[in-house]
Design a protein around this motif. Structure first.
Motif, PDB file in Angstrom:
ATOM      1  N   ILE A  50       0.847  -1.199   0.000  1.00 36.21           N
ATOM      2  CA  ILE A  50       0.000   0.000   0.000  1.00 36.21           C
ATOM      3  C   ILE A  50       0.876   1.240   0.000  1.00 36.21           C
ATOM      4  CG2 ILE A  50      -1.668   1.334   1.358  1.00 36.21           C
ATOM      5  CD1 ILE A  50      -2.843  -1.361   2.296  1.00 36.21           C
ATOM      6  N   TYR A  51       0.567   2.144  -0.918  1.00 42.53           N
ATOM      7  CA  TYR A  51       1.407   3.340  -1.095  1.00 42.53           C
ATOM      8  C   TYR A  51       0.577   4.501  -1.627  1.00 42.53           C
ATOM      9  CZ  TYR A  51       4.901   6.546  -2.983  1.00 42.53           C
ATOM     10  OH  TYR A  51       5.643   7.671  -3.255  1.00 42.53           O
ATOM     11  N   SER A  52       0.956   5.687  -1.207  1.00 41.09           N
ATOM     12  CA  SER A  52       0.420   6.932  -1.753  1.00 41.09           C
ATOM     13  C   SER A  52       1.479   8.010  -1.558  1.00 41.09           C
ATOM     14  CB  SER A  52      -0.878   7.335  -1.034  1.00 41.09           C
ATOM     15  OG  SER A  52      -0.607   7.707   0.317  1.00 41.09           O
ATOM     16  N   ASP A  53       1.260   9.172  -2.143  1.00 44.50           N
ATOM     17  CA  ASP A  53       2.197  10.277  -1.946  1.00 44.50           C
ATOM     18  C   ASP A  53       2.360  10.595  -0.464  1.00 44.50           C
ATOM     19  OD1 ASP A  53       2.444  10.480  -4.693  1.00 44.50           O
ATOM     20  OD2 ASP A  53       0.920  12.046  -4.876  1.00 44.50           O
ATOM     21  N   LYS A  54       1.239  10.578   0.266  1.00 41.31           N
ATOM     22  CA  LYS A  54       1.279  10.887   1.699  1.00 41.31           C
ATOM     23  C   LYS A  54       2.084   9.839   2.462  1.00 41.31           C
ATOM     24  CE  LYS A  54      -1.709  11.706   5.719  1.00 41.31           C
ATOM     25  NZ  LYS A  54      -3.128  11.766   6.193  1.00 41.31           N
ATOM     26  N   ILE A  55       1.878   8.571   2.145  1.00 39.84           N
ATOM     27  CA  ILE A  55       2.622   7.503   2.806  1.00 39.84           C
ATOM     28  C   ILE A  55       4.106   7.620   2.489  1.00 39.84           C
ATOM     29  CG2 ILE A  55       2.995   5.000   2.854  1.00 39.84           C
ATOM     30  CD1 ILE A  55      -0.061   4.694   2.507  1.00 39.84           C
TER      31      ILE A  55
ATOM     32  N   VAL B 259      -4.063   8.798  -4.584  1.00 42.17           N
ATOM     33  CA  VAL B 259      -4.975   7.895  -3.883  1.00 42.17           C
ATOM     34  C   VAL B 259      -4.258   6.569  -3.661  1.00 42.17           C
ATOM     35  CG1 VAL B 259      -7.183   6.683  -4.002  1.00 42.17           C
ATOM     36  CG2 VAL B 259      -6.973   8.998  -4.945  1.00 42.17           C
ATOM     37  N   PRO B 260      -4.327   6.002  -2.458  1.00 43.12           N
ATOM     38  CA  PRO B 260      -3.536   4.800  -2.165  1.00 43.12           C
ATOM     39  C   PRO B 260      -3.782   3.643  -3.136  1.00 43.12           C
ATOM     40  CG  PRO B 260      -4.424   5.711  -0.133  1.00 43.12           C
ATOM     41  CD  PRO B 260      -5.060   6.474  -1.259  1.00 43.12           C
ATOM     42  N   ILE B 261      -2.685   2.961  -3.475  1.00 40.79           N
ATOM     43  CA  ILE B 261      -2.745   1.752  -4.286  1.00 40.79           C
ATOM     44  C   ILE B 261      -2.227   0.582  -3.458  1.00 40.79           C
ATOM     45  CG2 ILE B 261      -2.486   2.950  -6.491  1.00 40.79           C
ATOM     46  CD1 ILE B 261       0.494   2.187  -6.458  1.00 40.79           C
ATOM     47  N   SER B 262      -2.453  -0.634  -3.951  1.00 40.40           N
ATOM     48  CA  SER B 262      -1.935  -1.842  -3.312  1.00 40.40           C
ATOM     49  C   SER B 262      -1.666  -2.862  -4.409  1.00 40.40           C
ATOM     50  CB  SER B 262      -2.957  -2.407  -2.312  1.00 40.40           C
ATOM     51  OG  SER B 262      -4.006  -3.073  -3.015  1.00 40.40           O
ATOM     52  N   TRP B 263      -1.237  -4.056  -4.003  1.00 36.37           N
ATOM     53  CA  TRP B 263      -1.031  -5.096  -5.007  1.00 36.37           C
ATOM     54  C   TRP B 263      -2.186  -6.095  -5.039  1.00 36.37           C
ATOM     55  CZ3 TRP B 263       3.683  -8.707  -3.459  1.00 36.37           C
ATOM     56  CH2 TRP B 263       3.431  -9.334  -2.238  1.00 36.37           C
ATOM     57  N   ALA B 264      -3.324  -5.757  -4.423  1.00 35.43           N
ATOM     58  CA  ALA B 264      -4.430  -6.706  -4.298  1.00 35.43           C
ATOM     59  C   ALA B 264      -5.485  -6.514  -5.377  1.00 35.43           C
ATOM     60  CB  ALA B 264      -5.084  -6.577  -2.926  1.00 35.43           C
ATOM     61  N   ASP B 265      -5.979  -7.640  -5.889  1.00 35.29           N
ATOM     62  CA  ASP B 265      -7.135  -7.681  -6.771  1.00 35.29           C
ATOM     63  C   ASP B 265      -6.910  -6.932  -8.084  1.00 35.29           C
ATOM     64  OD1 ASP B 265      -8.197  -9.102  -4.674  1.00 35.29           O
ATOM     65  OD2 ASP B 265      -9.570  -7.533  -4.017  1.00 35.29           O
ATOM     66  N   GLU B 266      -7.890  -6.987  -8.941  1.00 30.98           N
ATOM     67  CA  GLU B 266      -7.782  -6.335 -10.244  1.00 30.98           C
ATOM     68  C   GLU B 266      -7.669  -4.820 -10.111  1.00 30.98           C
ATOM     69  OE1 GLU B 266      -7.599  -7.455 -13.396  1.00 30.98           O
ATOM     70  OE2 GLU B 266      -7.396  -9.513 -12.656  1.00 30.98           O
ATOM     71  N   GLU B 267      -8.337  -4.258  -9.109  1.00 28.51           N
ATOM     72  CA  GLU B 267      -8.380  -2.808  -8.971  1.00 28.51           C
ATOM     73  C   GLU B 267      -7.081  -2.205  -8.440  1.00 28.51           C
ATOM     74  OE1 GLU B 267     -12.454  -4.608  -8.263  1.00 28.51           O
ATOM     75  OE2 GLU B 267     -10.417  -4.944  -7.530  1.00 28.51           O
ATOM     76  N   ARG B 268      -6.261  -3.013  -7.756  1.00 31.91           N
ATOM     77  CA  ARG B 268      -5.020  -2.520  -7.143  1.00 31.91           C
ATOM     78  C   ARG B 268      -5.289  -1.321  -6.231  1.00 31.91           C
ATOM     79  NH1 ARG B 268      -3.879  -6.807 -10.046  1.00 31.91           N
ATOM     80  NH2 ARG B 268      -1.705  -7.187 -10.587  1.00 31.91           N
ATOM     81  N   ASP B 269      -6.362  -1.416  -5.459  1.00 32.48           N
ATOM     82  CA  ASP B 269      -6.721  -0.323  -4.550  1.00 32.48           C
ATOM     83  C   ASP B 269      -6.900  -0.887  -3.147  1.00 32.48           C
ATOM     84  OD1 ASP B 269      -9.136  -1.655  -4.660  1.00 32.48           O
ATOM     85  OD2 ASP B 269     -10.202  -0.071  -5.743  1.00 32.48           O
ATOM     86  N   LEU B 270      -7.704  -0.220  -2.305  1.00 37.66           N
ATOM     87  CA  LEU B 270      -7.875  -0.644  -0.911  1.00 37.66           C
ATOM     88  C   LEU B 270      -9.145  -1.444  -0.672  1.00 37.66           C
ATOM     89  CD1 LEU B 270      -6.819   2.641   0.952  1.00 37.66           C
ATOM     90  CD2 LEU B 270      -5.371   0.736   0.226  1.00 37.66           C
ATOM     91  N   THR B 271      -9.909  -1.725  -1.716  1.00 32.65           N
ATOM     92  CA  THR B 271     -11.228  -2.326  -1.519  1.00 32.65           C
ATOM     93  C   THR B 271     -11.169  -3.757  -0.983  1.00 32.65           C
ATOM     94  OG1 THR B 271     -11.270  -2.896  -3.886  1.00 32.65           O
ATOM     95  CG2 THR B 271     -12.412  -0.881  -3.204  1.00 32.65           C
ATOM     96  N   ALA B 272     -10.023  -4.399  -1.046  1.00 33.83           N
ATOM     97  CA  ALA B 272      -9.901  -5.729  -0.438  1.00 33.83           C
ATOM     98  C   ALA B 272     -10.052  -5.658   1.078  1.00 33.83           C
ATOM     99  CB  ALA B 272      -8.548  -6.347  -0.794  1.00 33.83           C
TER     100      ALA B 272
END
Length: 409
Positions: free
Chosen positions: A149-154, A296-309
């Protein structure tokens, strides 16, 4: 520089035992010791021990030219210590070669970076302390946040903690036309280097290796090396990031995954211009080509690569909010070992992952990793345990205030 960076996430959560409504206020121990021990020993035998042995052989065989990196969550280190000291010894043996990098992350494999800079920093400090304790004073140089999980703020927070390199996902909606096969910098902090996962080639190993419906099945070493050779010459780094449990657990031994990995390094070094590097080496020698913006934060999860997992429905958000409402009170109870342990373990991202209600593109993956029959069962069980924890924190806070008042008198 033409180099390949292998990074493996090593993580096992402390799973919550079946915890009923009537247990609230009566039973203050939440953890399923039997399941946690059993799963750890199973994964140790199927993945950790044989794969660590294989990597050690490859490092020695190639005289240090083959290198890898790990991030081992704090909750996983705790379970190694309790249930699998032989696994911990095998990781120490790998690190002792000098060709394995250990990364920093959050102690509880938590989502704290999304909620509290103070708790995020505390978690990272605790994790670094555990790494130093278990690996003879080792100090991580590179940071990897929970689930990438990463964003500019992180990025800003991580740089402020003293790290100059971070790993994250090479998400399409962030990269656009750009390639993940370069070193980037954080848009919010130009001194922070960002290494992006090549999800296509990483997931070919991690998810598609044994999938017989995949058009490219079976994945052979020659086929994979040919794909590497097709990478344009100006693209200097190939980041292959994946769960360590890929080997032997998600992709079973009879799939040929161990044989594939045994043959891969020699084939790459023989048939391509690529070498192997750790993340710290990639960051040191690679020249950043551009900043990468991630508002907006991204991740390596699911097709969306977002936080919805983890935070994609009302169940998850209610549990997440209720948990972090306790932060200030828990800080006051720093000397209470049980409270601090449970606070850390309750923050583990897996608890929220089990509550995910995706039933389409990634539903099967979520169901595979969950010990619950439904996301609603996961939510109820977690909230029952959290409700008891809230009562304990309130009582401990009240007792602390009373003791302080009596001392002041």
């Amino acid at each position: 520089m033409r180099t390949i960076c292998f990074y493996f996430q090593v993580h096992q959560p402390y799973r919550i035992k079946p915890y009923r409504f009537f247990d609230i206020g009566e039973d203050h121990y939440y953890w399923d010791d039997y399941s946690n021990r059993s799963i750890m020993r199973k994964v140790a035998q199927k993945c950790y021990l044989p794969m660590n042995k294989l990597l050690l052989e490859l490092i020695r065989e190639h005289e240090g030219r083959f290198k890898v990196a790990f991030s081992i969550s704090g909750v996983c280190l705790d379970q190694f210590e309790a249930y699998a000291p032989d696994v911990l010894d095998s990781f120490r043996e790998l690190v002792a070669t000098g060709h394995v990098e250990l990364l920093a992350e959050t102690d509880g494999h938590a989502l704290s970076a999304l909620k509290s800079k103070v708790e995020f920093s505390r978690m990272v400090e605790r994790h670094s302390a555990k790494i130093a304790k278990h690996f003879h004073g080792y100090t991580p140089k590179t940071f990897r946040n929970t689930e990438l999980i990463y964003s500019d703020k992180i990025g800003e927070m991580v740089y402020d903690m003293g790290y100059s390199t971070i790993l994250t996902e090479g998400a399409k909606h962030i990269l656009g036309w750009k390639s993940p096969n370069f070193v980037y910098t954080a848009a919010s902090q130009p001194k922070l280097k960002v290494l992006l996962k090549n999800f296509q080639l990483s997931d070919d190993i991690a998810f598609r290796f044994s999938n017989k419906t995949w058009p490219d099945y079976p994945l052979t070493v020659d086929k994979f090396v040919n794909w590497i050779r097709e990478i344009p010459a100006e693209q200097e780094t190939l980041n292959l990031f994946m769960d360590y449990e890929t080997f032997g657990e998600h992709q079973w031994a009879d799939s040929g995954i161990f044989e594939f990995m045994r043959a891969l390094p020699a084939a790459i070094m023989r048939d391509t211009s690529f070498t192997f590097s750790t993340p710290a080496e990639v960051a040191e020698h690679g020249k950043p080509i551009a900043p990468i913006q991630v508002p907006v934060p991204i991740s390596w999860a699911d097709e969306e690569r977002d936080l919805t997992a983890w935070l994609g429905n009302d169940l998850q958000n209610e549990a997440f909010t209720k948990l972090y409402e306790l932060e200030e009170d828990v800080k006051l109870l720093a000397d209470d070992y049980d409270i601090q342990r449970d606070w850390t373990y309750l923050q583990t991202s897996d608890h929220f992952y089990y509550m995910c209600t995706k039933f389409f593109s990634d539903g099967d993956i979520h169901a595979y990793f969950s010990p619950y029959d439904t996301p609603y069962d996961a939510f109820i069980n977690y909230m029952n345990a959290l409700s008891d924890f809230i009562l304990r924190v309130k009582r401990a806070k009240k007792a602390l205030a009373k003791a302080k008042a009596e001392t002041d008198l």
